[in-house]
Motif scaffolding. Structure first.
Motif, PDB file in Angstrom:
ATOM      1  N   MET A   1       0.844  -1.187   0.000  1.00  0.00           N
ATOM      2  CA  MET A   1       0.000   0.000   0.000  1.00  0.00           C
ATOM      3  C   MET A   1       0.886   1.246   0.000  1.00  0.00           C
ATOM      4  SD  MET A   1      -2.667   0.541   2.976  1.00  0.00           S
ATOM      5  CE  MET A   1      -4.341   0.624   2.603  1.00  0.00           C
TER       6      MET A   1
ATOM      7  N   ILE B   1       2.641   4.490   3.479  1.00  0.00           N
ATOM      8  CA  ILE B   1       2.751   4.115   4.884  1.00  0.00           C
ATOM      9  C   ILE B   1       4.223   3.865   5.178  1.00  0.00           C
ATOM     10  CG2 ILE B   1       0.435   3.117   5.108  1.00  0.00           C
ATOM     11  CD1 ILE B   1       1.656   0.384   4.809  1.00  0.00           C
TER      12      ILE B   1
ATOM     13  N   ILE C   1       1.501  -5.418   7.347  1.00  0.00           N
ATOM     14  CA  ILE C   1       0.322  -5.176   6.520  1.00  0.00           C
ATOM     15  C   ILE C   1       0.311  -6.013   5.247  1.00  0.00           C
ATOM     16  CG2 ILE C   1      -0.580  -3.384   4.984  1.00  0.00           C
ATOM     17  CD1 ILE C   1      -0.527  -1.528   7.341  1.00  0.00           C
TER      18      ILE C   1
ATOM     19  N   PRO D   1       1.058  -9.182   4.727  1.00  0.00           N
ATOM     20  CA  PRO D   1       0.332 -10.462   4.855  1.00  0.00           C
ATOM     21  C   PRO D   1      -1.184 -10.286   4.821  1.00  0.00           C
ATOM     22  CG  PRO D   1       2.064 -10.325   6.489  1.00  0.00           C
ATOM     23  CD  PRO D   1       2.014  -8.990   5.824  1.00  0.00           C
ATOM     24  N   ILE D   2      -1.667  -9.199   5.427  1.00  0.00           N
ATOM     25  CA  ILE D   2      -3.118  -8.964   5.418  1.00  0.00           C
ATOM     26  C   ILE D   2      -3.594  -8.704   3.999  1.00  0.00           C
ATOM     27  CG2 ILE D   2      -4.955  -7.480   6.265  1.00  0.00           C
ATOM     28  CD1 ILE D   2      -3.360  -6.969   8.731  1.00  0.00           C
TER      29      ILE D   2
ATOM     30  N   ILE E   1      -3.624 -12.010   2.031  1.00  0.00           N
ATOM     31  CA  ILE E   1      -4.752 -12.885   2.357  1.00  0.00           C
ATOM     32  C   ILE E   1      -6.051 -12.309   1.815  1.00  0.00           C
ATOM     33  CG2 ILE E   1      -6.110 -13.861   4.238  1.00  0.00           C
ATOM     34  CD1 ILE E   1      -3.521 -15.263   4.037  1.00  0.00           C
ATOM     35  N   SER E   2      -6.256 -10.999   1.990  1.00  0.00           N
ATOM     36  CA  SER E   2      -7.552 -10.442   1.603  1.00  0.00           C
ATOM     37  C   SER E   2      -7.725 -10.422   0.087  1.00  0.00           C
ATOM     38  CB  SER E   2      -7.754  -9.055   2.200  1.00  0.00           C
ATOM     39  OG  SER E   2      -7.032  -8.108   1.493  1.00  0.00           O
TER      40      SER E   2
ATOM     41  N   MET F   1      -9.008 -14.582   0.365  1.00  0.00           N
ATOM     42  CA  MET F   1     -10.396 -14.356   0.773  1.00  0.00           C
ATOM     43  C   MET F   1     -11.317 -14.215  -0.428  1.00  0.00           C
ATOM     44  SD  MET F   1     -10.711 -14.216   4.095  1.00  0.00           S
ATOM     45  CE  MET F   1     -11.729 -12.980   4.876  1.00  0.00           C
TER      46      MET F   1
ATOM     47  N   THR G   1     -10.866  -6.660   4.397  1.00  0.00           N
ATOM     48  CA  THR G   1      -9.644  -6.272   5.096  1.00  0.00           C
ATOM     49  C   THR G   1      -9.747  -6.562   6.584  1.00  0.00           C
ATOM     50  OG1 THR G   1      -9.463  -4.479   3.494  1.00  0.00           O
ATOM     51  CG2 THR G   1      -8.006  -4.386   5.393  1.00  0.00           C
TER      52      THR G   1
ATOM     53  N   LEU H   1     -11.658  -8.757   8.146  1.00  0.00           N
ATOM     54  CA  LEU H   1     -11.640 -10.192   8.409  1.00  0.00           C
ATOM     55  C   LEU H   1     -10.240 -10.758   8.231  1.00  0.00           C
ATOM     56  CD1 LEU H   1     -14.946 -11.480   6.822  1.00  0.00           C
ATOM     57  CD2 LEU H   1     -14.321 -11.364   9.219  1.00  0.00           C
ATOM     58  N   SER H   2      -9.579 -10.349   7.123  1.00  0.00           N
ATOM     59  CA  SER H   2      -8.252 -10.949   6.914  1.00  0.00           C
ATOM     60  C   SER H   2      -7.263 -10.462   7.945  1.00  0.00           C
ATOM     61  CB  SER H   2      -7.701 -10.697   5.508  1.00  0.00           C
ATOM     62  OG  SER H   2      -8.561  -9.989   4.728  1.00  0.00           O
ATOM     63  N   GLY H   3      -7.406  -9.211   8.379  1.00  0.00           N
ATOM     64  CA  GLY H   3      -6.503  -8.714   9.414  1.00  0.00           C
ATOM     65  C   GLY H   3      -6.587  -9.556  10.671  1.00  0.00           C
TER      66      GLY H   3
ATOM     67  N   LEU I   1      -7.885 -12.530  10.952  1.00  0.00           N
ATOM     68  CA  LEU I   1      -7.544 -13.915  10.644  1.00  0.00           C
ATOM     69  C   LEU I   1      -6.034 -14.130  10.612  1.00  0.00           C
ATOM     70  CD1 LEU I   1     -10.170 -15.549   9.843  1.00  0.00           C
ATOM     71  CD2 LEU I   1      -8.959 -16.003   7.733  1.00  0.00           C
ATOM     72  N   VAL I   2      -5.329 -13.245   9.899  1.00  0.00           N
ATOM     73  CA  VAL I   2      -3.884 -13.437   9.720  1.00  0.00           C
ATOM     74  C   VAL I   2      -3.156 -13.336  11.041  1.00  0.00           C
ATOM     75  CG1 VAL I   2      -1.805 -12.434   8.735  1.00  0.00           C
ATOM     76  CG2 VAL I   2      -3.846 -12.654   7.347  1.00  0.00           C
ATOM     77  N   TRP I   3      -3.338 -12.224  11.756  1.00  0.00           N
ATOM     78  CA  TRP I   3      -2.543 -12.035  12.965  1.00  0.00           C
ATOM     79  C   TRP I   3      -3.090 -12.840  14.137  1.00  0.00           C
ATOM     80  CZ3 TRP I   3       2.167 -11.123  12.281  1.00  0.00           C
ATOM     81  CH2 TRP I   3       2.566 -10.413  11.159  1.00  0.00           C
TER      82      TRP I   3
ATOM     83  N   LEU J   1      -4.197  -6.958  17.439  1.00  0.00           N
ATOM     84  CA  LEU J   1      -3.212  -6.342  16.543  1.00  0.00           C
ATOM     85  C   LEU J   1      -3.736  -6.338  15.108  1.00  0.00           C
ATOM     86  CD1 LEU J   1      -0.258  -5.311  16.118  1.00  0.00           C
ATOM     87  CD2 LEU J   1       0.338  -7.670  15.590  1.00  0.00           C
ATOM     88  N   GLY J   2      -4.284  -7.473  14.675  1.00  0.00           N
ATOM     89  CA  GLY J   2      -4.820  -7.562  13.314  1.00  0.00           C
ATOM     90  C   GLY J   2      -5.955  -6.580  13.096  1.00  0.00           C
TER      91      GLY J   2
ATOM     92  N   LEU K   1      -4.496  -3.093  12.786  1.00  0.00           N
ATOM     93  CA  LEU K   1      -3.849  -2.913  11.479  1.00  0.00           C
ATOM     94  C   LEU K   1      -4.879  -2.763  10.372  1.00  0.00           C
ATOM     95  CD1 LEU K   1      -0.976  -5.504  11.775  1.00  0.00           C
ATOM     96  CD2 LEU K   1      -0.693  -3.051  11.515  1.00  0.00           C
ATOM     97  N   ALA K   2      -5.923  -3.577  10.443  1.00  0.00           N
ATOM     98  CA  ALA K   2      -6.958  -3.515   9.410  1.00  0.00           C
ATOM     99  C   ALA K   2      -7.653  -2.165   9.438  1.00  0.00           C
ATOM    100  CB  ALA K   2      -7.962  -4.649   9.608  1.00  0.00           C
TER     101      ALA K   2
ATOM    102  N   TYR L   1      -6.353   0.602  10.490  1.00  0.00           N
ATOM    103  CA  TYR L   1      -5.377   1.555   9.948  1.00  0.00           C
ATOM    104  C   TYR L   1      -5.401   1.531   8.422  1.00  0.00           C
ATOM    105  CZ  TYR L   1      -0.798   3.527   8.812  1.00  0.00           C
ATOM    106  OH  TYR L   1       0.225   4.264   8.270  1.00  0.00           O
ATOM    107  N   MET L   2      -5.430   0.321   7.850  1.00  0.00           N
ATOM    108  CA  MET L   2      -5.451   0.203   6.386  1.00  0.00           C
ATOM    109  C   MET L   2      -6.706   0.824   5.788  1.00  0.00           C
ATOM    110  SD  MET L   2      -4.158  -3.696   6.102  1.00  0.00           S
ATOM    111  CE  MET L   2      -4.368  -3.931   4.347  1.00  0.00           C
TER     112      MET L   2
END
Lengths: 266, 70
Positions: free
Chosen positions: A161, A164, A172, A174-175, A178-179, A183, B23, B25-27, B29-31, B56-57, B60-61, B63-64
Motif C-alpha cells: 500500500m 505508509i 500489513i 500479509p493482510i 490474504i484479503s 479471501m 480487510t 476479516l483478513s486482518g 484472521l492473519v494475525w 493487533l490484526g 492494522l486492518a 489503519y489500512m
C-alpha cells in the motif's frame, strides 16, 4: 414413532449420505467414471446445452429488427455489458462482457434447477461447482491485472500500500495478501455454495416436514401440515429471488475484482 | 443472503464495503492465526497470543481502511 410417510423416495430422516450422488448409468456404479454421470453433472450438461442451443437459435439468422428470441438474447447480453461490465469496469470492461455474460447465465440456469420440479437441487449446492467458477474468475482477474500492469507492478500495487512507513509492510502485506488472493476466491465460492445449499435445506425442511406431519396420528398436527406446505411454496418464491440475486452478485463481484486488478492503484 | 446490494444504485459504496469487510476479516484472521500458532509453539497459556494477535490484526486492518478511504 410416527408412521413412515409413503410418498418419500429417500429414507425418511434424510442424512448427509443423500448428497453422495450415485451414477445414473448402473453399470458404471462404483467406478471412478461413474461419478462423471450423476444427477449433478446431468443438470450441468443440460444447462450448458440449453444455453448453447438458445443462443444458436436466437442468432441463426440475425435480423435488424430482432425477433422475440433474438431480442431476449440481445437484452440479456446488453444488460450484463452495460449494467455490469461498463458500469463497474468502465470502457475497458466491454472485452470482459462475454465472460461475464456466460458466467451470469450459467449460474442463473444451474441455480434455477433448485426450484424446478424433479430436479429440486442446484448443482451449485455442491461445493465443487462454485469452486471451479470462483477459480475461473480468480485466474481471470489476476491474468487481467498482470497483462495490464506487468507482473512486478501488479503485485506491488496489490501487496504494498502506498504512503505508509516501511516497517509496517511487515505487518500489513500479509493482510493484503490474504484479503486479495485468498479471501476473494474463497468468499466467491462459499457465498454461492452456501446460498444454494441453505435454500435447498430450507425447501426440504418445509416439504418433508409437511409430509411427516401429514403422516402423524394426531389430528391437530395433521392439520398444521398445511402451514408447512404453504411455507414451502412461499420459500420457493423466495428461492427464486436468491437464484437471480446470487447469479447477479457473482457476476458483479467478478467485475469489481477485474476492475480492481486493472486499476493502477486502489 | 449475505449481500444486500441493490442493483445499479450503490456500486461504489457496496464495493468499498466489501473491501473494508474483507480487510477487517483478513486482518483478524492473519494475525490471530499467527498468535494462535505462537500459543501452540511456545506453549503460551490462556490463548494469550491469539487474543493479542486478533487485536493487533484488527488495529492494522482499521489503519489500512482509514489510509485507503479516509
Amino acid at each position: 414413532m410416527s408412521v413412515q410417510p409413503a410418498p418419500l423416495a429417500a429414507d425418511f430422516p434424510p442424512g448427509t449420505g443423500d448428497f453422495d450422488f450415485t451414477s445414473l448409468i448402473p453399470s458404471l456404479r462404483g467406478s471412478d467414471l461413474g461419478l462423471a454421470f450423476t444427477k449433478m453433472t446431468f443438470m450441468v450438461w443440460l444447462g450448458v446445452a440449453l444455453l448453447i442451443i438458445f443462443f444458436l437459435v436466437a442468432y441463426r439468422s440475425p435480423k435488424l429488427v430482432p425477433t422475440k428470441r433474438q431480442w431476449l438474447a440481445e437484452s440479456v447480453y446488453g444488460f450484463v455489458r452495460d449494467g455490469v461490465a461498463k458500469e463497474v469496469i468502465g470502457r475497458e470492461g466491454i472485452r470482459f462482457a462475454p465472460y461475464l455474460t456466460t458466467v451470469f447465465l450459467f449460474i442463473l440456469v444451474t441455480n434455477s434447477f433448485a426450484i424446478i420440479p424433479f430436479f429440486q437441487i442446484s448443482p451449485n449446492a455442491h461445493i465443487a461447482y462454485p469452486i471451479i467458477l470462483a477459480l475461473l474468475s480468480y485466474v481471470l482477474f489476476i491474468v487481467a491485472g498482470v497483462r495490464k500492469q506487468g507482473f512486478v507492478q501488479y503485485f506491488k500495487v496489490n501487496l504494498f500500500m502506498p504512503g505508509i512507513p516501511w516497517p509496517l509492510y511487515f505487518l500489513i502485506t500479509p493482510i493484503e495478501f490474504i484479503s486479495t488472493f485468498l479471501m476473494r476466491p474463497v468468499t466467491l465460492a462459499v457465498r454461492l455454495f452456501a446460498n444454494m445449499f441453505a435454500g435447498h435445506l430450507m425447501l426440504l425442511v418445509f416439504t418433508l416436514g409437511g409430509v411427516a406431519m401429514l403422516g402423524s396420528a394426531n389430528f391437530f398436527i395433521k392439520g398444521l401440515s398445511v402451514a408447512s406446505f404453504a411455507m414451502a411454496i412461499i420459500m420457493t418464491f423466495f428461492e427464486f429471488m436468491v437464484v437471480v440475486l446470487q447469479a447477479y452478485v457473482f457476476t458483479m463481484l467478478t467485475a469489481s475484482y477485474v476492475e480492481g486488478a486493472l486499476a493502477e492503484q486502489h | 443472503m449475505t449481500d444486500k446490494q441493490s442493483p445499479r444504485s450503490s456500486e461504489p459504496g457496496a464495493n468499498a464495503g466489501m473491501v473494508a469487510l474483507g480487510t477487517l476479516l483478513s486482518g483478524i484472521l492473519v494475525w490471530g492465526g499467527v498468535g494462535a500458532l505462537m500459543d501452540w509453539w511456545l506453549g503460551i497459556p490462556k490463548h494469550f497470543g491469539l487474543l493479542v494477535g486478533m487485536v493487533l490484526g484488527l488495529a492494522l486492518a482499521l489503519y489500512m481502511i482509514i489510509k485507503r478511504f479516509g
